[in-house]
Design a protein around this motif. Structure first.
Motif, short mmCIF file in Angstrom:
data_model
loop_
_atom_site.label_atom_id
_atom_site.label_comp_id
_atom_site.label_asym_id
_atom_site.label_seq_id
_atom_site.Cartn_x
_atom_site.Cartn_y
_atom_site.Cartn_z
N GLU A 21 64.85 23.14 3.53
CA GLU A 21 66.35 22.50 3.22
C GLU A 21 67.01 23.30 2.03
OE1 GLU A 21 66.22 18.02 4.87
OE2 GLU A 21 65.29 18.61 2.77
N SER A 22 66.00 23.39 0.86
CA SER A 22 66.35 24.15 -0.22
C SER A 22 66.82 25.59 0.09
CB SER A 22 64.99 24.11 -1.28
OG SER A 22 64.94 22.93 -1.59
N LEU A 23 66.05 26.24 0.63
CA LEU A 23 66.04 27.64 1.07
C LEU A 23 67.57 27.96 1.68
CD1 LEU A 23 62.59 29.27 1.63
CD2 LEU A 23 64.05 29.54 -0.30
N ALA A 24 67.78 27.16 2.80
CA ALA A 24 69.10 26.93 3.47
C ALA A 24 70.37 26.97 2.59
CB ALA A 24 68.90 26.03 4.71
N GLU A 25 70.07 26.19 1.63
CA GLU A 25 71.41 25.83 0.74
C GLU A 25 71.56 26.84 -0.45
OE1 GLU A 25 70.50 22.40 -2.46
OE2 GLU A 25 71.53 22.10 -0.67
N ILE A 26 70.14 27.54 -0.83
CA ILE A 26 70.37 28.29 -2.10
C ILE A 26 70.97 29.82 -1.81
CG2 ILE A 26 68.89 29.33 -3.50
CD1 ILE A 26 66.94 27.04 -3.47
N SER A 27 71.78 30.25 -2.65
CA SER A 27 72.18 31.51 -2.70
C SER A 27 71.59 32.45 -3.75
CB SER A 27 73.71 31.66 -2.56
OG SER A 27 74.11 31.18 -4.27
N ALA A 28 71.74 33.61 -3.96
CA ALA A 28 71.20 34.47 -4.83
C ALA A 28 71.91 34.15 -6.45
CB ALA A 28 71.15 35.89 -4.72
#
Length: 548
Positions: free
Chosen positions: A44-51
């Motif tokens: 879930e975290s990686l799905a919502e995180i951008s650079a």
């Protein structure tokens, strides 16, 4: 039925474990750091995180709040190619470091090339430098061939061994001898996988070094971490995009039609250009550590402290010649912690044996000892860790004087606190003449070897006294790996046991085999009840030269 059916509400017994691939190092570090601040799963975290969000988070928590452990979560792979052996030794001098370097045992370094420092208008030094390097490499080639031939005469090929394997094994043994002639200017290559925290410390340390090549290396590491990385899949990604364009799959609408019949050239679907989307996804630029390493600068704490410690050492040790010392000196603990710290600081800034310095410092007034320690800490900044010198209190302290080539192998033991002195010709050099290898005298090249080494040492002294920029530092590149260097290795018993057993084994290089055996003997003399648990291999006994 599963036992999960009988669990009370809120109880969960099914642990989920999965590997993560494809996330940028800083984005992954941000996602892992969120475990302490969010109930979201990694997916879930990686799905919502951008650079961009990762950069904002790291700028706040890493730089403003000083949560340095976040950078431990971002791991970066870096290739460093065509650097000198001198620079490589400095580069890998990290206690949290993983990597591999070109082996002097399995590769012929005759073809690797060498580093040429800036001599400015000092053409005489430049010419002497080049002549000395050429002489060392020609002798390296001569010794390799001579020792290889001597080994073939001494050791016959077993019937059970293939001729190619036999020849490779003896050639490796010959390279073990010839490597003593390689100058520190010799080019090598290495790969490292480190976390961003170590990389930032490494870059800062390199930028603070007195040698120009090493400082330039620090800049290149910082640029590599903050610039677009080389993409191993870029070529195949570009080829795939070209295929999409060639098939006319300009849209997802065309893609669905292609699955059931011939590809058409209809109007562009509202979903957008599929080839362009693939190009964006597959060929996007990735910067491995654009945030965590971009602020790495020269470490003033290190540079100022080093200069002042060298000055203090020259004053305290003025007129005192380095005492003679064994290859390995296990220095027993008789001093206070304060004396140990002060003595280790002075050891770092001198070329004297540790025992000699320790005894001198022990006789100084307590106020002078405190002054030395204060030098080591007075320039420490807000976020600076104390220098490695302050890693004190290890039970065993081995002061080792060995050839630089063997030191490079011992240098790999990261659980050891290592305090290395600077390179110098004043300790002389080692000559491989006996033991488990064909000696230089047996191979008929002893005089050529000695002449090449001694000429290199003499040329180094002349260049150091020249007018070239950084003349003293440039002169170090001429020191062959046979040159002795002194280093203090502090460790616990388990590490001493590990090194003594591993490095004394018959498959190893005879240089560090000797050092490991001497470590064991020193332990046996001082701690016989502990030494009996060490399974060291007796260096003085013959070995099977074909055993690898």
């Amino acid at each position: 039925m599963s036992s999960e059916s009988f669990l009370p509400a809120g109880a969960h017994n099914q642990t989920d474990v999965y590997a993560v691939h494809g996330a940028d190092p800083e984005v992954l570090a941000y996602a892992m750091a969120k475990y302490s601040r969010s109930a979201l799963s990694m997916r879930e975290s990686l799905a919502e995180i951008s650079a961009q969000r990762a950069e904002q988070f790291l700028n706040t928590f890493y730089f403003q709040y000083g949560h340095r452990s976040i950078a431990d979560l971002a791991h970066i792979a870096l290739a460093v190619e065509r650097l000198s052996l001198l620079a490589a030794i400095v580069l890998v001098d990290e206690q949290r470091w993983d990597g591999q370097e070109r082996s002097t045992r399995y590769q012929n370094f005759q073809k690797s090339g060498w580093y040429f420092p800036d001599f400015g208008p000092d053409s005489a030094s430049a010419q002497l430098y080049t002549q000395t390097i050429d002489k060392l490499f020609s002798t390296y080639q001569q010794v390799t061939a001579a020792v290889h031939d001597a080994l073939k005469q001494r050791v016959a090929c077993p019937e059970t061994m293939k001729p190619d394997a036999y020849d490779r094994t003896l050639k490796a043994r010959a390279f073990d001898v010839a490597r003593y002639l390689l100058p520190l200017a010799t080019n090598t290559s290495l790969g490292q996988i480190v976390n961003a925290r170590t990389l930032e410390t490494q870059v800062s340390r390199l930028l603070s070094h007195p040698v120009a090549e090493v400082r330039d290396l620090g800049k290149k590491l910082r640029d590599a971490a903050t610039s677009p990385a080389w993409n191993v899949n870029a070529k195949s990604g570009a080829a795939f995009v070209q295929k999409l364009e060639a098939f006319g799959l300009s849209s997802l609408h065309d893609f669905s039609r292609a699955e059931s019949g011939p590809v058409g050239n209809g109007a562009l679907a509202p979903e957008g250009n599929l080839a362009a989307e693939a190009a964006t996804l597959l060929n996007r630029e990735v910067r491995t550590a654009p945030t965590l390493v971009k602020y790495a600068e020269p470490n003033t704490y290190l540079t100022q402290t080093r200069a002042e410690i060298e000055q203090a050492a020259s004053e305290i040790l003025k007129g005192i010649e380095p005492a003679s010392a064994p290859v390995v000196d296990l220095v027993e603990r008789t001093e206070s912690l304060e004396v140990e710290l002060a003595a280790t600081l002075l050891y770092w800034g001198s070329h004297h044996p540790y025992r000699q310095i320790r005894d001198i410092v022990a006789g100084l007034p307590a106020s002078r000892v405190s002054e030395i320690i204060e030098i080591g800490l007075r320039h420490r900044g807000k976020h600076d860790e104390a220098l490695r010198v302050f890693h004190a209190g290890a039970a065993l302290r081995f002061d080792i004087l060995m050839d630089i080539g063997g030191f490079r192998d011992m240098h790999r033991h990261r659980r050891v606190t290592q305090i290395q002195q600077g390179f110098t010709a004043r300790h002389g050099y080692d000559t491989p003449h006996s033991g488990d290898i064909a000696g230089l005298e047996e191979a008929g090249v002893l005089s050529e070897y000695q002449h090449a080494i001694e000429s290199a040492h003499s040329a180094s002294v002349k260049i150091a006294a020249g007018s070239a920029p950084e003349a003293a530092q440039s002169a170090l590149y001429l020191l062959p790996l046979a040159t002795r260097v002194r280093c203090l290795f502090k460790m616990d018993f388990a590490e001493a046991q590990y090194i003594s057993e591993l490095r004394s084994g018959p498959a190893g290089h005879f240089s560090y085999r000797n050092v490991a055996w001497e470590m064991y003997l020193a332990l046996q003399r001082q701690h016989p009840s502990l030494a009996k648990y060490i399974r060291a291999t007796d260096y003085t006994k013959p070995i099977d030269l074909l055993q690898r």
